[in-house]
Write a protein that holds these residues in place. Structure first.
Motif, short mmCIF file in Angstrom:
data_model
loop_
_atom_site.label_atom_id
_atom_site.label_comp_id
_atom_site.label_asym_id
_atom_site.label_seq_id
_atom_site.Cartn_x
_atom_site.Cartn_y
_atom_site.Cartn_z
N LEU A 37 0.84 -1.19 0.00
CA LEU A 37 0.00 0.00 0.00
C LEU A 37 0.88 1.24 0.00
CD1 LEU A 37 -2.69 -1.03 2.60
CD2 LEU A 37 -2.95 -0.92 0.14
N ILE A 38 0.50 2.19 -0.82
CA ILE A 38 1.27 3.42 -0.92
C ILE A 38 0.49 4.52 -0.22
CG2 ILE A 38 2.25 5.11 -2.50
CD1 ILE A 38 2.37 2.85 -4.59
N GLU A 39 1.16 5.23 0.63
CA GLU A 39 0.53 6.35 1.32
C GLU A 39 0.18 7.42 0.31
OE1 GLU A 39 -0.26 6.63 4.54
OE2 GLU A 39 0.44 4.59 4.87
N GLU A 40 -0.94 8.10 0.56
CA GLU A 40 -1.35 9.17 -0.35
C GLU A 40 -0.32 10.28 -0.32
OE1 GLU A 40 -5.27 10.60 0.26
OE2 GLU A 40 -6.12 8.59 0.35
N GLU A 41 -0.09 10.81 -1.48
CA GLU A 41 0.89 11.89 -1.58
C GLU A 41 0.29 13.16 -0.99
OE1 GLU A 41 2.07 12.25 -5.60
OE2 GLU A 41 2.69 10.16 -5.77
N GLU A 46 -3.55 24.14 -3.80
CA GLU A 46 -4.70 24.43 -4.67
C GLU A 46 -5.78 23.35 -4.53
OE1 GLU A 46 -5.66 24.78 -9.42
OE2 GLU A 46 -3.64 25.25 -8.71
N GLU A 47 -5.36 22.08 -4.47
CA GLU A 47 -6.33 20.99 -4.30
C GLU A 47 -7.03 21.10 -2.96
OE1 GLU A 47 -3.86 17.59 -4.72
OE2 GLU A 47 -3.99 17.55 -6.90
N ARG A 48 -6.29 21.44 -1.93
CA ARG A 48 -6.87 21.61 -0.60
C ARG A 48 -7.90 22.74 -0.59
NH1 ARG A 48 -2.36 22.57 2.89
NH2 ARG A 48 -1.91 20.39 2.54
#
Length: 113
Positions: A37-41, A46-48
């Motif tokens: 499993l890869i942690e979310e980047e 801007e996305e926030r």
């Protein structure tokens, strides 16, 4: 004799005590297709900001809908209250002789129909 029986009775209870035991541990080999499993980047600023704006817009629309429904309920309740007060006031302010006359005329009208 009684002492021997007590010793024999106490011996099995000591054997019933929970003894510490080891746990079985199982190991397995990972398959070749295994993908950890890869942690979310980290999301960008801007996305926030977009996510917060979307959340704020949804909340605003939900509150707007609730305000509209509450306004409708309050206005209906207010109209019912006023209608009840007006009918009570008219019945209270008319003299008793007029009430008897109006009541008999209403009865006559309803019986003719």
């Amino acid at each position: 004799m009684g002492a021997q029986e007590q010793e024999e009775d106490s011996a099995p209870s000591e054997g019933k005590k929970h003894q510490k035991t080891s746990k079985d541990v199982y190991f397995c080999v990972l398959p070749e297709k295994y993908e950890p499993l890869i942690e979310e980047e980290e999301e960008t600023e801007e996305e926030r900001r977009k996510r917060k704006e979307e959340k704020r817009r949804k909340r605003k629309n939900r509150c707007k809908k609730y305000r509209k429904n509450v306004r409708k309920a309050l206005s209906f309740s207010w109209r019912c209250l006023l209608a009840g007060l007006e009918s009570m006031a008219s019945a209270y302010s008319t003299p008793l002789s007029a009430v008897a006359t109006v009541a008999t005329e209403v009865n006559r009208a309803s019986s003719k129909a």
